[in-house]
Scaffold this motif. Sequence first.
Motif, PDB file in Angstrom:
ATOM      1  N   TYR A  34      32.481 -34.976  -9.061  1.00  0.00           N
ATOM      2  CA  TYR A  34      33.257 -33.746  -9.194  1.00  0.00           C
ATOM      3  C   TYR A  34      34.434 -34.004 -10.119  1.00  0.00           C
ATOM      4  CZ  TYR A  34      30.371 -32.738  -5.172  1.00  0.00           C
ATOM      5  OH  TYR A  34      29.289 -32.568  -4.354  1.00  0.00           O
ATOM      6  N   TRP A  35      35.208 -32.954 -10.356  1.00  0.00           N
ATOM      7  CA  TRP A  35      36.422 -33.167 -11.133  1.00  0.00           C
ATOM      8  C   TRP A  35      37.461 -32.161 -10.700  1.00  0.00           C
ATOM      9  CZ3 TRP A  35      37.771 -30.381 -16.037  1.00  0.00           C
ATOM     10  CH2 TRP A  35      36.941 -29.290 -16.297  1.00  0.00           C
ATOM     11  N   TYR A  36      38.701 -32.424 -11.012  1.00  0.00           N
ATOM     12  CA  TYR A  36      39.765 -31.503 -10.615  1.00  0.00           C
ATOM     13  C   TYR A  36      40.584 -31.121 -11.835  1.00  0.00           C
ATOM     14  CZ  TYR A  36      42.504 -35.905 -10.329  1.00  0.00           C
ATOM     15  OH  TYR A  36      43.107 -37.114 -10.588  1.00  0.00           O
ATOM     16  N   HIS A  37      41.127 -29.914 -11.776  1.00  0.00           N
ATOM     17  CA  HIS A  37      41.899 -29.401 -12.902  1.00  0.00           C
ATOM     18  C   HIS A  37      42.721 -28.209 -12.422  1.00  0.00           C
ATOM     19  CE1 HIS A  37      39.293 -25.840 -13.484  1.00  0.00           C
ATOM     20  NE2 HIS A  37      38.235 -26.630 -13.427  1.00  0.00           N
ATOM     21  N   PRO A  38      43.721 -27.774 -13.195  1.00  0.00           N
ATOM     22  CA  PRO A  38      44.530 -26.631 -12.770  1.00  0.00           C
ATOM     23  C   PRO A  38      43.782 -25.312 -12.928  1.00  0.00           C
ATOM     24  CG  PRO A  38      45.303 -27.482 -14.886  1.00  0.00           C
ATOM     25  CD  PRO A  38      44.190 -28.380 -14.445  1.00  0.00           C
ATOM     26  N   HIS A  39      44.311 -24.264 -12.303  1.00  0.00           N
ATOM     27  CA  HIS A  39      43.730 -22.938 -12.481  1.00  0.00           C
ATOM     28  C   HIS A  39      44.797 -21.898 -12.793  1.00  0.00           C
ATOM     29  CE1 HIS A  39      39.959 -20.941 -12.704  1.00  0.00           C
ATOM     30  NE2 HIS A  39      39.336 -21.883 -12.011  1.00  0.00           N
ATOM     31  N   VAL A  40      45.838 -22.343 -13.485  1.00  0.00           N
ATOM     32  CA  VAL A  40      46.895 -21.447 -13.949  1.00  0.00           C
ATOM     33  C   VAL A  40      47.038 -21.748 -15.435  1.00  0.00           C
ATOM     34  CG1 VAL A  40      49.374 -20.943 -13.821  1.00  0.00           C
ATOM     35  CG2 VAL A  40      48.114 -21.478 -11.731  1.00  0.00           C
ATOM     36  N   ARG A  41      47.048 -20.721 -16.266  1.00  0.00           N
ATOM     37  CA  ARG A  41      47.092 -20.945 -17.725  1.00  0.00           C
ATOM     38  C   ARG A  41      46.152 -22.104 -18.066  1.00  0.00           C
ATOM     39  NH1 ARG A  41      51.273 -20.691 -21.175  1.00  0.00           N
ATOM     40  NH2 ARG A  41      52.037 -22.720 -20.535  1.00  0.00           N
ATOM     41  N   THR A  42      44.963 -21.941 -17.557  1.00  0.00           N
ATOM     42  CA  THR A  42      44.002 -23.045 -17.542  1.00  0.00           C
ATOM     43  C   THR A  42      43.659 -23.540 -18.942  1.00  0.00           C
ATOM     44  OG1 THR A  42      43.136 -21.827 -15.662  1.00  0.00           O
ATOM     45  CG2 THR A  42      41.883 -23.724 -16.362  1.00  0.00           C
ATOM     46  N   ASN A  43      43.528 -22.622 -19.891  1.00  0.00           N
ATOM     47  CA  ASN A  43      43.157 -23.040 -21.246  1.00  0.00           C
ATOM     48  C   ASN A  43      44.193 -23.994 -21.836  1.00  0.00           C
ATOM     49  OD1 ASN A  43      44.868 -20.679 -21.280  1.00  0.00           O
ATOM     50  ND2 ASN A  43      44.542 -20.573 -23.486  1.00  0.00           N
ATOM     51  N   GLU A  44      45.454 -23.744 -21.562  1.00  0.00           N
ATOM     52  CA  GLU A  44      46.493 -24.637 -22.097  1.00  0.00           C
ATOM     53  C   GLU A  44      46.607 -25.912 -21.287  1.00  0.00           C
ATOM     54  OE1 GLU A  44      49.917 -21.625 -23.519  1.00  0.00           O
ATOM     55  OE2 GLU A  44      50.455 -23.751 -23.409  1.00  0.00           O
ATOM     56  N   GLN A  45      46.609 -25.761 -19.975  1.00  0.00           N
ATOM     57  CA  GLN A  45      46.894 -26.932 -19.138  1.00  0.00           C
ATOM     58  C   GLN A  45      45.771 -27.966 -19.194  1.00  0.00           C
ATOM     59  OE1 GLN A  45      48.360 -25.953 -15.212  1.00  0.00           O
ATOM     60  NE2 GLN A  45      50.106 -24.811 -16.017  1.00  0.00           N
ATOM     61  N   ILE A  46      44.524 -27.507 -19.262  1.00  0.00           N
ATOM     62  CA  ILE A  46      43.430 -28.487 -19.367  1.00  0.00           C
ATOM     63  C   ILE A  46      43.431 -29.126 -20.757  1.00  0.00           C
ATOM     64  CG2 ILE A  46      40.919 -28.807 -19.401  1.00  0.00           C
ATOM     65  CD1 ILE A  46      40.631 -26.948 -17.115  1.00  0.00           C
ATOM     66  N   GLU A  47      43.627 -28.299 -21.783  1.00  0.00           N
ATOM     67  CA  GLU A  47      43.651 -28.843 -23.150  1.00  0.00           C
ATOM     68  C   GLU A  47      44.728 -29.921 -23.272  1.00  0.00           C
ATOM     69  OE1 GLU A  47      41.694 -28.438 -25.689  1.00  0.00           O
ATOM     70  OE2 GLU A  47      42.799 -28.673 -27.565  1.00  0.00           O
ATOM     71  N   LYS A  48      45.857 -29.703 -22.589  1.00  0.00           N
ATOM     72  CA  LYS A  48      46.946 -30.677 -22.664  1.00  0.00           C
ATOM     73  C   LYS A  48      46.679 -31.937 -21.859  1.00  0.00           C
ATOM     74  CE  LYS A  48      50.813 -27.636 -23.755  1.00  0.00           C
ATOM     75  NZ  LYS A  48      51.971 -26.908 -23.170  1.00  0.00           N
ATOM     76  N   GLY A  49      45.580 -31.968 -21.118  1.00  0.00           N
ATOM     77  CA  GLY A  49      45.211 -33.228 -20.469  1.00  0.00           C
ATOM     78  C   GLY A  49      45.137 -33.207 -18.961  1.00  0.00           C
TER      79      GLY A  49
END
Length: 481
Positions: A158-173
């Motif tokens: 599995y993996w974890y990542h944010p779900h707020v302003r997701t396009n920016e926050q995931i792109e930023k790492g």
Amino acid sequence: MRKYFALLIASSLLFACGGEDSQQQDTVFVDETDQTDETSEEQVLPEIWGAPALEDENPDPDVVEVTLRAQETSVSLSEELDADMYTYNGHLPGPIIQAKVGDRVIVHFENELPEATTVHWHGLRISDEMDGSPRIQDPVEAGESFEYDFVVPEAGSYWYHPHVRTNEQIEKGLYGLLVVHGEDDPEYDAERYLTIDDILIDQNGELPGFLERRPEFMHGRTGNALLTSGSLNVAEFEAEQGDVERWRLVNPANARTMSLSIEGASWRVIGTDGGLLEQPYETDRLTLPVGQRFDVEVTYEDEGTATLFTHVLVRDENNEVVEDAFELAEASISSSDKNPRQIEWPDVQTIDQRQVDDEQVIEFDVRQTVSGATEWTLNGEANAQDPLFTFTEGDTVRIRLKNNAGPEHPFHLHGQFFTVVDDGRDWTDQPGLKDTVLVPGQEEVEIIAYLDNPGRWMAHCHILEHAELGMMSEIVVEPGQ
Ligand code: C2O
Ligand code: CU
Ligand code: CU
């Protein structure tokens, strides 16, 4: 800096999708009833290469308790390039959370970012309150903290990542890895978890503004640089002839579908989003859309070098679209006379043919608003606040995913698994449990979803710009009796 693309084609639509030549299986399902909580003799978890493991602060062998911090970090992406990114615990990708099936996982999450965020546990069938959906959980404000507390029901990558302003926050790492080990997981000479990402970055390490250009609205943000496990360099490791390894692969990119191949070693697919396959299968090219995971078993028959490639469509000097191979990872294989270990395939408990209770359609489309903005829609609605559907726990639903608009849409449903139904096309011929499936442009894909986890579940396109611009909804599963 050999991994910068010369000239990139923005559209992942143009990706050559050879499809996976895999075999179709019958409807499969994980049988939960067999996951008893026998007091476990302590299961020794394999070390996983790819990111540091998060330290378990709890002595109870069945509780994993960790501290996760989202923070601004200057990350060295290569010898020549540093970038101001967001990370979990200072590391790109975020650290690996390791657990066993049935473990309770407690995550003390601290938000040290200058903005609000949540943590979503992509693929895990946990309770919706712990799912990081900002529709349910108030985002964790800058400087605040939150305790995630859930039980991990199924083995898998599995993996974890944010779900707020997701396009920016995931792109930023902001993405990290979570592995749930099953009791019968085969043993390998090594386990690796590789993240295969692309980012858009300039020579000074700056990330250009988000959602400012039309190609980004249309196709999502495709990058100009490939990041393998957080680095612009080719990931390098050592192995021995005869070794057999398990690689877990995830694509955390905003939009780009990866098309992977290996040279100098052989591989077969052994797992998907929902854990190990009943029957592993061979493939030359592995299509890895954003959000999805594949586990592959890699065997080094010969000494020398084994190389993992991704194939990208670029324009050559004559402005022709051609496919180019980019190196992602490289294993140096030392000579040995050891025979590859025989992997005895466990009896994966998945078969459970279920009658379909309901049939539904989700249509993917795009429109311009009067002010000229682009809106991506699911069944005619952008960012619908009302659920797409309301089902009852235990329902088995056939859903036809109809892509009416242009580029591909990797559809993702939170908190549930589904299987992809064979409809005669190569690219739907994919066995195993999934939480994400690629719906190519102007095509239709059929899935059968097993709605066994009650709650309110986000359903969206995992091209993060599409989700941000409206391709985001919810499916409600009401508790059954
Ligand atoms: Cu990777 Cu809404 O999820
Ligand atoms: Cu998810
Ligand atoms: Cu989309």
